[in-house]
Enzyme design. Structure first.
Site, short mmCIF file in Angstrom:
data_model
loop_
_atom_site.label_atom_id
_atom_site.label_comp_id
_atom_site.label_asym_id
_atom_site.label_seq_id
_atom_site.Cartn_x
_atom_site.Cartn_y
_atom_site.Cartn_z
N ARG A 90 5.44 -25.82 -27.16
CA ARG A 90 6.58 -25.95 -26.14
C ARG A 90 6.60 -24.09 -26.62
O ARG A 90 7.85 -23.82 -25.48
CB ARG A 90 7.77 -26.71 -26.20
CG ARG A 90 7.39 -27.98 -26.05
CD ARG A 90 8.36 -28.48 -25.82
NE ARG A 90 7.75 -30.33 -25.47
CZ ARG A 90 8.56 -30.76 -25.79
NH1 ARG A 90 8.12 -30.64 -27.78
NH2 ARG A 90 8.21 -32.70 -25.96
N LYS A 132 0.79 -13.44 -16.56
CA LYS A 132 0.77 -14.26 -15.62
C LYS A 132 -0.20 -15.00 -16.40
O LYS A 132 -0.88 -13.68 -17.37
CB LYS A 132 0.46 -14.47 -14.78
CG LYS A 132 1.03 -13.94 -13.22
CD LYS A 132 0.97 -13.34 -11.94
CE LYS A 132 1.32 -13.57 -10.67
NZ LYS A 132 0.54 -12.87 -9.69
N GLU A 180 -9.03 -2.23 -9.89
CA GLU A 180 -7.09 -2.54 -10.16
C GLU A 180 -6.19 -1.77 -9.97
O GLU A 180 -5.40 -1.58 -10.09
CB GLU A 180 -6.92 -3.54 -11.28
CG GLU A 180 -7.89 -4.59 -11.16
CD GLU A 180 -7.14 -6.25 -10.27
OE1 GLU A 180 -6.16 -5.63 -9.42
OE2 GLU A 180 -7.16 -7.62 -10.90
N LYS A 236 3.51 -1.77 -12.28
CA LYS A 236 2.82 -2.87 -12.34
C LYS A 236 4.27 -3.02 -13.30
O LYS A 236 5.18 -4.33 -13.24
CB LYS A 236 1.71 -3.23 -13.98
CG LYS A 236 1.90 -5.25 -13.62
CD LYS A 236 0.62 -5.31 -13.40
CE LYS A 236 1.00 -7.55 -13.49
NZ LYS A 236 -0.67 -7.70 -13.63
N GLU A 261 7.39 -13.77 -8.90
CA GLU A 261 6.96 -13.12 -7.74
C GLU A 261 6.77 -14.05 -6.84
O GLU A 261 6.65 -15.32 -5.95
CB GLU A 261 5.80 -14.03 -7.01
CG GLU A 261 4.17 -13.34 -6.32
CD GLU A 261 2.82 -13.14 -6.95
OE1 GLU A 261 2.49 -12.82 -7.61
OE2 GLU A 261 2.29 -13.81 -5.98
N ARG A 285 6.60 -8.97 -6.34
CA ARG A 285 4.97 -9.11 -6.96
C ARG A 285 4.43 -9.76 -6.01
O ARG A 285 3.12 -9.39 -6.10
CB ARG A 285 5.89 -10.05 -7.91
CG ARG A 285 4.48 -9.94 -9.13
CD ARG A 285 4.86 -10.51 -10.54
NE ARG A 285 3.36 -10.67 -10.97
CZ ARG A 285 3.65 -11.28 -12.77
NH1 ARG A 285 4.71 -10.77 -12.87
NH2 ARG A 285 2.09 -10.45 -13.63
N ASN A 307 -1.32 -8.31 -5.35
CA ASN A 307 -2.26 -9.19 -4.98
C ASN A 307 -3.04 -8.87 -3.66
O ASN A 307 -4.34 -9.30 -3.59
CB ASN A 307 -1.96 -10.86 -4.83
CG ASN A 307 -1.52 -11.33 -5.61
OD1 ASN A 307 -1.52 -11.32 -7.01
ND2 ASN A 307 -0.02 -12.23 -5.37
N HIS A 364 -6.12 -10.30 -3.07
CA HIS A 364 -7.05 -11.23 -3.85
C HIS A 364 -6.97 -12.63 -2.98
O HIS A 364 -7.82 -13.10 -3.69
CB HIS A 364 -5.76 -11.35 -5.12
CG HIS A 364 -5.98 -10.55 -6.56
ND1 HIS A 364 -5.67 -8.99 -6.14
CD2 HIS A 364 -5.87 -10.48 -7.81
CE1 HIS A 364 -5.68 -8.21 -7.78
NE2 HIS A 364 -5.75 -8.85 -8.32
N HIS A 422 -9.70 -14.20 -4.37
CA HIS A 422 -10.09 -15.66 -5.32
C HIS A 422 -11.15 -16.72 -4.19
O HIS A 422 -11.01 -17.25 -5.08
CB HIS A 422 -8.64 -15.86 -5.42
CG HIS A 422 -8.09 -15.37 -6.53
ND1 HIS A 422 -6.66 -15.09 -6.39
CD2 HIS A 422 -8.23 -14.62 -7.04
CE1 HIS A 422 -6.71 -14.42 -7.27
NE2 HIS A 422 -6.94 -14.28 -8.27
N HIS A 449 -14.52 -10.18 -11.60
CA HIS A 449 -13.30 -10.26 -11.02
C HIS A 449 -12.66 -8.48 -9.70
O HIS A 449 -12.26 -9.36 -8.56
CB HIS A 449 -12.02 -10.84 -11.83
CG HIS A 449 -10.42 -10.97 -11.45
ND1 HIS A 449 -10.01 -11.36 -10.17
CD2 HIS A 449 -9.13 -10.02 -11.09
CE1 HIS A 449 -9.11 -11.16 -9.81
NE2 HIS A 449 -8.30 -9.87 -10.88
#
Ligand code: NAD
Ligand code: GLY
Length: 362
Positions: free
Chosen positions: A120, A142, A184, A226, A236, A240, A244, A247, A251, A264
């Protein structure tokens, strides 16, 4: 060396950026609560950087448990994640045993998710070794893995204790991977930092030649951008999502082509051109802006035309993007260079035009 901070109250952490940092024990030791640490890396990075890290830590009485994973985006999945848990359990790692991610974004994302979930939650340290990981994925917490039906669909927000970005490690990166990271970097200029975009227009050749000062500047400026966004909106709920840019399309390209076929950063580059094109069709960007953006990506030798997956496939894949709310696709678009916005009501006809105009056969 430069030190930046991600300001998240009691979960704030430093980002160290500089040369030869892997040898700097004083940067890591304060974040190691036990004399044992698990280092998760892959078959490409281990022969390059595992021993220097082990030597440095052993000299200070810290033993490492190496966890060496297969290399590639196609292994960023539940099965490979299981290998991390197997190693941690068989070595009886405890709540105080930190997980150190040594590698690019794939290793960082998977190790972070393992750290978030093993017992955990155990301490997590990022040592990013690709440009992309140093400017983006190692910062902000993330973490996660891919699902066959969608990229990064399983994950958690879980912040590291420290990020150690050793620029010297970038010397062994392939040109193609370096360029993927530059995609990026350009993103930060486009979404919120016009002066940085202009700096990139002046200094792209230096970056491609791996000039240490230029790299240090670009990494620090990217991380600063960032860190500010993450500090303002860690989970987000708003701003935030601007990170993306490119993206939603990107993606779809990565999932549609099969994980690993397009890097990527390459998918983000082609996706950003689609976002710029759509912004132009909405009357926000003018043609000169779109050409200026295309030209910067081209100078970095990044793809500006997406693969032809077919419009239906794009729409289907984008429908699975995490940024979809209530069935509507929310795009990150550009009002101008340096000013990105979220837009949830793009006319389908304009989207179709963008998809057709910016994807090629073959
Ligand atoms: P990657 O981790 O696959 O690394 C690229 C390649 O470079 C790999 O083959 C790797 O083994 C190799 N490599 C790494 N360091 C090296 C070095 N110093 N010298 C030589 N080779 C080296 O890819 P990436 O571009 O670093 O990261 C992409 C991943 O990051 C994607 O899965 C993407 O979804 C994720 N990502 C996450 C975030 C986030 O916020 N968590 C942000 C952006 C991207
Ligand atoms: N790379 C997008 C984010 O960290 O939010």
């Amino acid at each position: 060396m430069q030190t930046l901070t991600v300001g998240l109250a009691e979960r704030s952490y430093p980002i160290y950026i500089g040369s030869d940092l892997l040898a700097c024990a004083e940067l890591l030791l304060p974040h190691l609560p036990s004399k044992k640490a698990a280092v998760v890396t892959n078959t490409t990075v281990a022969p390059l950087y595992l021993e220097p890290l082990r030597t440095m830590l052993q000299a200070h009485g810290v033993d490492i448990i190496p966890v060496i994973l297969p290399d590639g985006e196609q292994y960023k999945n539940a099965e490979t994640l299981g290998l991390i848990y197997d190693a941690l359990l068989s070595h009886r790692c405890e709540r105080t045993t930190p997980l150190i991610a040594l590698g690019g974004g794939v290793i960082g994302d998977m190790t972070g998710y393992a750290a978030a979930t093993y017992l955990r939650g155990v301490p997590f340290i990022q040592i990013p070794t690709t440009l992309l990981a140093q400017v983006d994925s190692s910062v902000g917490g993330k973490t996660g893995i891919n699902h066959p039906l969608g990229k990064n669909m399983i994950g958690a927000f879980y912040q590291p204790q420290v990020v150690l970005a050793d620029i010297t490690t970038l010397n062994t990166l392939t040109d193609q991977e370096l360029r993927a990271g530059i995609a990026e970097v350009i993103k930060y200029g486009l979404i919120r930092d016009l002066p940085f975009f202009e700096w990139l227009e002046k200094n792209m050749e230096k970056l491609l030649a791996r000039d240490a000062d230029a790299l240090q500047y670009a990494i620090a400026r990217s991380c600063q951008n960032k860190a500010e966004v993450v500090a303002a909106d860690e989970r987000e709920n708003g701003e935030r999502a601007l990170l993306n840019l490119g993206h939603t399309f990107g993606h779809a390209i990565e999932t549609g082509m099969g994980y690993g076929a397009w890097l990527h950063g390459e998918a983000v580059a082609a996706g950003t051109i689609m976002a710029a094109d759509l912004s132009c069709r909405l009357g926000w960007l003018n043609k000169e802006d779109v050409n200026r953006i295309q030209s910067l990506f081209q100078r970095a030798d990044l793809p500006i035309v997406a693969p032809d997956l077919g419009v239906e496939k794009y729409l289907q894949l984008m429908g699975l993007d995490k940024k979809v709310v209530g069935g509507k696709i929310r795009f990150v678009l550009l009002k101008s260079i340096g000013n990105a916005v979220i837009c949830g009501n793009v006319e389908p006809e304009l989207l179709l035009q963008t998809l057709v105009a910016n994807s090629a056969h073959g």
